[in-house]
Design a protein around this motif. Sequence first.
Motif, PDB file in Angstrom:
ATOM      1  N   HIS A   1       0.611  -0.938  -0.172  1.00 35.40           N
ATOM      2  CA  HIS A   1       0.313  -0.176   0.551  1.00 35.40           C
ATOM      3  C   HIS A   1       1.173   1.470  -0.041  1.00 35.40           C
ATOM      4  N   ASN A   2       1.937   1.190   0.110  1.00 36.22           N
ATOM      5  CA  ASN A   2       3.226   2.565  -0.100  1.00 36.22           C
ATOM      6  C   ASN A   2       3.106   2.768  -1.606  1.00 36.22           C
ATOM      7  N   HIS A   3       4.800   3.610  -1.452  1.00 38.14           N
ATOM      8  CA  HIS A   3       4.677   3.871  -3.032  1.00 38.14           C
ATOM      9  C   HIS A   3       6.776   3.884  -2.499  1.00 38.14           C
ATOM     10  N   ASP A   4       7.236   4.200  -3.688  1.00 36.56           N
ATOM     11  CA  ASP A   4       8.620   3.591  -3.664  1.00 36.56           C
ATOM     12  C   ASP A   4       8.677   5.593  -2.942  1.00 36.56           C
ATOM     13  N   LEU A   5      10.238   5.885  -2.241  1.00 33.87           N
ATOM     14  CA  LEU A   5      10.341   7.061  -2.271  1.00 33.87           C
ATOM     15  C   LEU A   5      10.472   7.990  -3.416  1.00 33.87           C
ATOM     16  N   VAL A   6      10.295   9.390  -3.071  1.00 32.26           N
ATOM     17  CA  VAL A   6      10.053  10.035  -4.416  1.00 32.26           C
ATOM     18  C   VAL A   6      11.574  10.773  -4.211  1.00 32.26           C
ATOM     19  N   VAL A   7      12.502  10.968  -5.728  1.00 28.97           N
ATOM     20  CA  VAL A   7      14.017  10.868  -4.998  1.00 28.97           C
ATOM     21  C   VAL A   7      13.876  12.309  -5.844  1.00 28.97           C
ATOM     22  N   GLN A   8      13.341  12.871  -6.123  1.00 29.63           N
ATOM     23  CA  GLN A   8      13.873  14.347  -6.416  1.00 29.63           C
ATOM     24  C   GLN A   8      12.374  15.470  -5.648  1.00 29.63           C
ATOM     25  N   PRO A   9      12.465  16.178  -4.739  1.00 32.95           N
ATOM     26  CA  PRO A   9      11.692  17.125  -4.017  1.00 32.95           C
ATOM     27  C   PRO A   9      10.328  18.010  -4.607  1.00 32.95           C
ATOM     28  N   SER A  10      11.415  17.992  -6.635  1.00 35.23           N
ATOM     29  CA  SER A  10      10.245  18.166  -6.797  1.00 35.23           C
ATOM     30  C   SER A  10       9.171  17.655  -7.737  1.00 35.23           C
ATOM     31  N   LEU A  11       9.423  16.536  -7.087  1.00 34.80           N
ATOM     32  CA  LEU A  11       8.472  15.678  -7.628  1.00 34.80           C
ATOM     33  C   LEU A  11       7.314  15.532  -6.498  1.00 34.80           C
ATOM     34  N   LYS A  12       7.572  16.153  -5.522  1.00 34.11           N
ATOM     35  CA  LYS A  12       6.690  15.866  -4.302  1.00 34.11           C
ATOM     36  C   LYS A  12       4.925  16.544  -4.818  1.00 34.11           C
ATOM     37  N   LYS A  13       5.014  17.322  -5.791  1.00 32.57           N
ATOM     38  CA  LYS A  13       3.863  18.204  -5.730  1.00 32.57           C
ATOM     39  C   LYS A  13       2.455  16.623  -6.540  1.00 32.57           C
ATOM     40  N   PHE A  14       3.284  16.093  -6.891  1.00 32.14           N
ATOM     41  CA  PHE A  14       2.433  15.725  -8.134  1.00 32.14           C
ATOM     42  C   PHE A  14       1.685  13.917  -6.913  1.00 32.14           C
ATOM     43  N   LEU A  15       2.405  13.960  -5.426  1.00 33.76           N
ATOM     44  CA  LEU A  15       2.112  12.351  -5.386  1.00 33.76           C
ATOM     45  C   LEU A  15       0.325  13.703  -4.456  1.00 33.76           C
ATOM     46  N   ARG A  16      -0.751  12.574  -4.515  1.00 34.84           N
ATOM     47  CA  ARG A  16      -1.296  13.223  -3.833  1.00 34.84           C
ATOM     48  C   ARG A  16      -2.137  13.779  -2.418  1.00 34.84           C
ATOM     49  N   SER A  17      -1.034  13.470  -1.297  1.00 33.23           N
ATOM     50  CA  SER A  17      -0.968  13.493  -0.560  1.00 33.23           C
ATOM     51  C   SER A  17      -0.318  14.970  -0.269  1.00 33.23           C
ATOM     52  N   HIS A  18      -0.036  15.241  -1.908  1.00 31.53           N
ATOM     53  CA  HIS A  18       0.854  16.138  -1.711  1.00 31.53           C
ATOM     54  C   HIS A  18       0.766  17.562  -2.510  1.00 31.53           C
ATOM     55  N   ARG A  19      -0.848  17.641  -2.962  1.00 27.64           N
ATOM     56  CA  ARG A  19      -1.505  18.515  -3.022  1.00 27.64           C
ATOM     57  C   ARG A  19      -1.740  19.357  -3.467  1.00 27.64           C
ATOM     58  N   GLY A  20      -2.228  20.375  -3.687  1.00 25.46           N
ATOM     59  CA  GLY A  20      -2.769  22.258  -3.236  1.00 25.46           C
ATOM     60  C   GLY A  20      -2.173  23.291  -2.953  1.00 25.46           C
TER      61      GLY A  20
END
Length: 413
Positions: free
Chosen positions: A19-38
Motif C-alpha cells: 500500500h506504500n510507494h517508493d520514495l520520491v527522489v527529487q523534491p520537485s516531484l512531491k507535488k504530483f503525490l496525492r498527499s502533497h497536492r494543494g
Amino acid sequence: MVVKIIGFRWQVIYSLAEHNHDLVVQPSLKKFLRSHRGIPKQEKDFIVLLHGCNLSTGRIMQLMSEFYGSAQLVPYDGKQVSNFRSTIHKTEKFKDMQKTLDYFRALKEEDPEFFYKIKLDDNHRVENLFWVDSAARRAYKEKYGLEDNVHFQHLYHIRQSFIPAYYMHSFFPFLQSTQRSEGFNALLKKYVNPNLSVLQFVRQYQKIQEKCLVAQDGQDFRTDENERRRWSRHPLEKHASTVYTKNMFYRFSKEFEKTAEYDVKPVGNYLVTAIEEDESYCCECSKFDRDGIICCHIMRVMVRMGVKLIPERYILKRWTQQAIASDTNQVQNVNAPVGLVVRGMPLTSEKTLRLTNATTAFAAIAVEGCTNDENYAILEKHIKEMRSEFEEIKKRMMTNRQNTSGTEGGATE
C-alpha cells in the motif's frame, strides 16, 4: 499502517508494504503525490486576483514560476490551478444573475446616476441586460430626447442597407474598413472570454471603462501641461495648437505638413471649392466629413488665400480642449463615477502583494544560500532569527489585545 502509543512514544505496529510507494527522489516531484497536492491559501487569493484579470492558466503558472525562481519549485502544477479556477466558476454557476443584480444595486448606492434594467422572457428568465454609468449618462443625457428622434429611428430601420466597409461622407474619425470593430475586439479579448459568467463579464467591462478613463486623464494632463511642437510657424498651425487637444493637434500638424506637396492650380488632383466671404471650404476628398478636421488640400488653399485662423465651423468641439467642461472648484474627476474617492490599496490586496514580493525575494535568496555550506549556514542563522523575532511580535500583540479587552470589560468605580 497502524500506530500505537507505547511508553509515551508513537510506534508503528503494522504496515502493509504494497500500500506504500517508493520514495520520491527529487523534491520537485512531491507535488504530483496525492498527499502533497494543494495550493496554499495565500496563493489561492493571488490566483483569484489573476483569474479576475482574465489571465490564462499557462500565464498564471508562468508568473508563479517567476515568484518561486523555477517552474520545478512551484508546489503545484497547471492542472491543479485549472481545477481551482473551475471551482470559482462553479460557485457562481447558479447564482450568477442574482449576484449580478446585487452588484448593480451596490453600484447604484455608490453612484446614484448609475442605471440598469433587465428584460425577462415569457419564462421569467433574463433575456436582456442593460446598464450605464453616470459618466456615460452625462455624455448622452435624456434631455436630448434621442429615443423619440425621427432621424435616429429612420437610421435604425435602414441599418441593413449600410455599407460596413467604408463611409465616404459619414463621420468615422480616422478609421478605415473594420478597424473600429477589430480594435475594440482586441481590447475585449484582453479582459473577457466566452467562459466568463455574466457577473464576471460586467466586472471586466467596468475595468475596461476604468482603463479608458485613465487613458483620458493622461491625455488631459498632457494637453494641459505639455508644450506642443509645431511643424511650422504659420498662423494656421499656431491657431490649431491653441484649440485642439495635444493628440488632435499632432494629427492636424501632420496634415498641415502635407501642404508642401501640393500647389493651387485651376485643374488638379483634388477639387477644392472655397467661398471666402462665407468662410466656406469643401474638398472632394471629404476628409472633414469623415475625420472632423480639414484636409491638407483645404489647408493649402487657405495658405494661398492668406487665411490665418481656422473657421469656427471647422473646429469640432469634441477635438478641442473644451470638449469636457472643467470646474476648478471640483477636485474629483468629472469622468469618474459619483462617490469615487482616492483610497489606498485594500488590506487583503496589500497582503497578497507582500506575499508575492516576499516569495520572489526569498526564492532568489534560497538559490544563493544553497550554493555552498557557508552560505547555507548564514541562511539558516537568519531564518532562525526571523522566526524568533516573529514569535516575539506575536506574543507582544497577543498581550496588548488581552490588556485592551481587559480594560474595556473591567468595571469602573
